[in-house]
Motif scaffolding. Structure first.
Motif, PDB file in Angstrom:
ATOM      1  N   GLU A 130       0.759  -1.227   0.112  1.00 16.50           N
ATOM      2  CA  GLU A 130       0.024  -0.022  -0.007  1.00 16.50           C
ATOM      3  C   GLU A 130       0.866   1.194  -0.018  1.00 16.50           C
ATOM      4  O   GLU A 130       0.511   2.337  -0.914  1.00 16.50           O
ATOM      5  N   ASN A 131       1.861   1.152   0.707  1.00 16.29           N
ATOM      6  CA  ASN A 131       2.721   2.500   0.978  1.00 16.29           C
ATOM      7  C   ASN A 131       4.104   2.210   0.859  1.00 16.29           C
ATOM      8  O   ASN A 131       4.760   1.407   1.752  1.00 16.29           O
ATOM      9  N   ILE A 132       4.928   2.299  -0.326  1.00 19.15           N
ATOM     10  CA  ILE A 132       6.091   1.581  -0.715  1.00 19.15           C
ATOM     11  C   ILE A 132       7.292   2.682   0.314  1.00 19.15           C
ATOM     12  O   ILE A 132       8.170   1.849   0.826  1.00 19.15           O
ATOM     13  N   GLU A 133       6.822   3.997   0.471  1.00 18.91           N
ATOM     14  CA  GLU A 133       7.785   4.764   1.289  1.00 18.91           C
ATOM     15  C   GLU A 133       7.822   4.139   2.777  1.00 18.91           C
ATOM     16  O   GLU A 133       9.052   3.834   3.208  1.00 18.91           O
ATOM     17  N   LEU A 134       6.742   3.625   3.073  1.00 21.25           N
ATOM     18  CA  LEU A 134       6.767   3.095   4.674  1.00 21.25           C
ATOM     19  C   LEU A 134       7.562   1.697   4.611  1.00 21.25           C
ATOM     20  O   LEU A 134       8.353   1.307   5.489  1.00 21.25           O
ATOM     21  N   ALA A 135       7.100   1.017   3.593  1.00 19.24           N
ATOM     22  CA  ALA A 135       7.734  -0.228   3.402  1.00 19.24           C
ATOM     23  C   ALA A 135       9.178  -0.332   3.339  1.00 19.24           C
ATOM     24  O   ALA A 135       9.857  -1.254   3.840  1.00 19.24           O
ATOM     25  N   MET A 136       9.718   0.562   2.788  1.00 16.17           N
ATOM     26  CA  MET A 136      11.054   0.812   2.516  1.00 16.17           C
ATOM     27  C   MET A 136      12.043   1.386   3.828  1.00 16.17           C
ATOM     28  O   MET A 136      13.236   1.051   4.001  1.00 16.17           O
ATOM     29  N   ARG A 137      11.178   1.680   4.796  1.00 15.42           N
ATOM     30  CA  ARG A 137      11.784   2.039   5.821  1.00 15.42           C
ATOM     31  C   ARG A 137      12.482   0.894   7.016  1.00 15.42           C
ATOM     32  O   ARG A 137      11.639  -0.109   7.085  1.00 15.42           O
ATOM     33  N   GLU A 138      13.579   1.292   7.216  1.00 15.02           N
ATOM     34  CA  GLU A 138      14.057  -0.092   7.981  1.00 15.02           C
ATOM     35  C   GLU A 138      13.446   0.069   9.422  1.00 15.02           C
ATOM     36  O   GLU A 138      12.954   0.767  10.211  1.00 15.02           O
TER      37      GLU A 138
END
Ligand SMILES: Nc1ncnc2c1ncn2[C@@H]1O[C@H](COP(=O)(O)OP(=O)(O)OP(=O)(O)O)[C@@H](O)[C@H]1O
Ligand SMILES: [Mg+2]
Lengths: 116, 141
Positions: B84-92
């Motif tokens: 849903e939210n790639i930016e969030l998913a990319m977060r360590e």
């Protein structure tokens, strides 16, 4: 340090690949989270873990780790032992906790597998 | 001039113990080809993280690998729930993995950041309800 020194320091049991106990190791990394191992570890490190499933062997395989030490009395099953043998990976089992096992190895000169 | 080599893998979504088999096979192929250890390591880690994600988050998928003279191209495609939210998913540290996955040693939220770190080119195509495709490249120096 050689893997056979680790066996002695921890009083560990050798589960497979006894012929590779003369392999040199300089670093170690302890974790139960496999992505953490993949994120931080340097090559030729030993892995200490309390996690027992085939992905531990696969994780070690991806970064060419020569030795896995299962702590807290955890034991791999036959399938995992076969996988480790296929990949020339020494498996050791120790009754010690993660903290104590890491502490003993550190005291004898083994250093962290993370660039620090 | 080396011809490009293409490898294809079906990654079953119901067998956690076999997850990583495709990555192991690619690793062995690269070794046979005499590719440098650091390149092999980058490819292995990135592909393995992607393969695990496919199994734990998306019910399996397919992986295509192409080895050319200059680069290794990996395409990992699944028909899972999408992100849903790639930016969030990319977060360590960000993970939606449930406790049973965590007890298997995954769900630290490090996989996607690792994949980015160990590849030279990285992109995600994802659509909620349709699936996710990772396009990865590692250069052979
Ligand atoms: N193929 C995928 N399909 C659907 N969602 C995904 C997929 N890959 C990743 N995600 C989502 O992105 C989040 C972050 O992924 P990432 O790989 O970074 O962490 P993780 O898999 O949860 O934990 P770790 O990789 O550390 O074991 C996941 O928790 C999941 O919500
Ligand atoms: Mg992941």
């Amino acid at each position: 340090m050689k893997i056979k020194d680790i066996v002695e320091i921890l009083g560990a049991e050798v589960i497979c690949c006894e012929d590779l106990l003369d392999t040199d190791v300089e670093r170690a990394f302890g974790s139960d989270m496999m992505s953490e191992v993949l994120a931080f570890v340097n090559e030729q490190s030993v892995l200490l873990t309390g996690l027992v499933n085939p992905q531990v062997i696969r994780t070690a395989e991806m970064i060419d780790m020569p030795c896995i030490i299962f702590v807290r009395g955890k034991r791999p099953d036959l399938k995992m032992i076969e996988m480790a043998e296929d990949r020339d990976m020494v498996i050791l089992c120790s009754e010690l906790s993660m903290f104590t096992a890491c502490g003993k190895l550190y005291a004898e000169g083994l250093r962290g597998g993370m660039s620090e | 001039m080396m011809d490009s080599i293409k490898l294809h893998y079906d990654v079953p979504g119901d067998d956690f113990t076999r997850a990583g088999a495709a990555s192991g096979d690619v690793k062995r192929n690269l070794k046979t080809l005499g590719i440098s250890p650091s390149v092999i390591r980058n490819v292995s880690i990135a592909m393995y993280e992607g393969e695990i994600n496919m199994v734990i988050h998306a019910g399996g998928g397919v992986i295509d690998v192409e080895i050319t003279e200059n680069e290794i191209i990996m395409t990992l495609a699944d028909k899972g729930p999408g992100i849903e939210n790639i930016e969030l998913a990319m977060r360590e540290g960000y993970s939606t993995a449930p406790d049973n996955i965590r007890s298997l040693g995954f769900g630290a939220g490090m996989g996607l950041p690792n994949i980015k770190k160990y590849t030279d080119e990285f992109s995600i195509d994802t659509k909620v309800g349709e699936g996710t495709t990772l396009n990865l490249k590692v250069y052979i120096q």
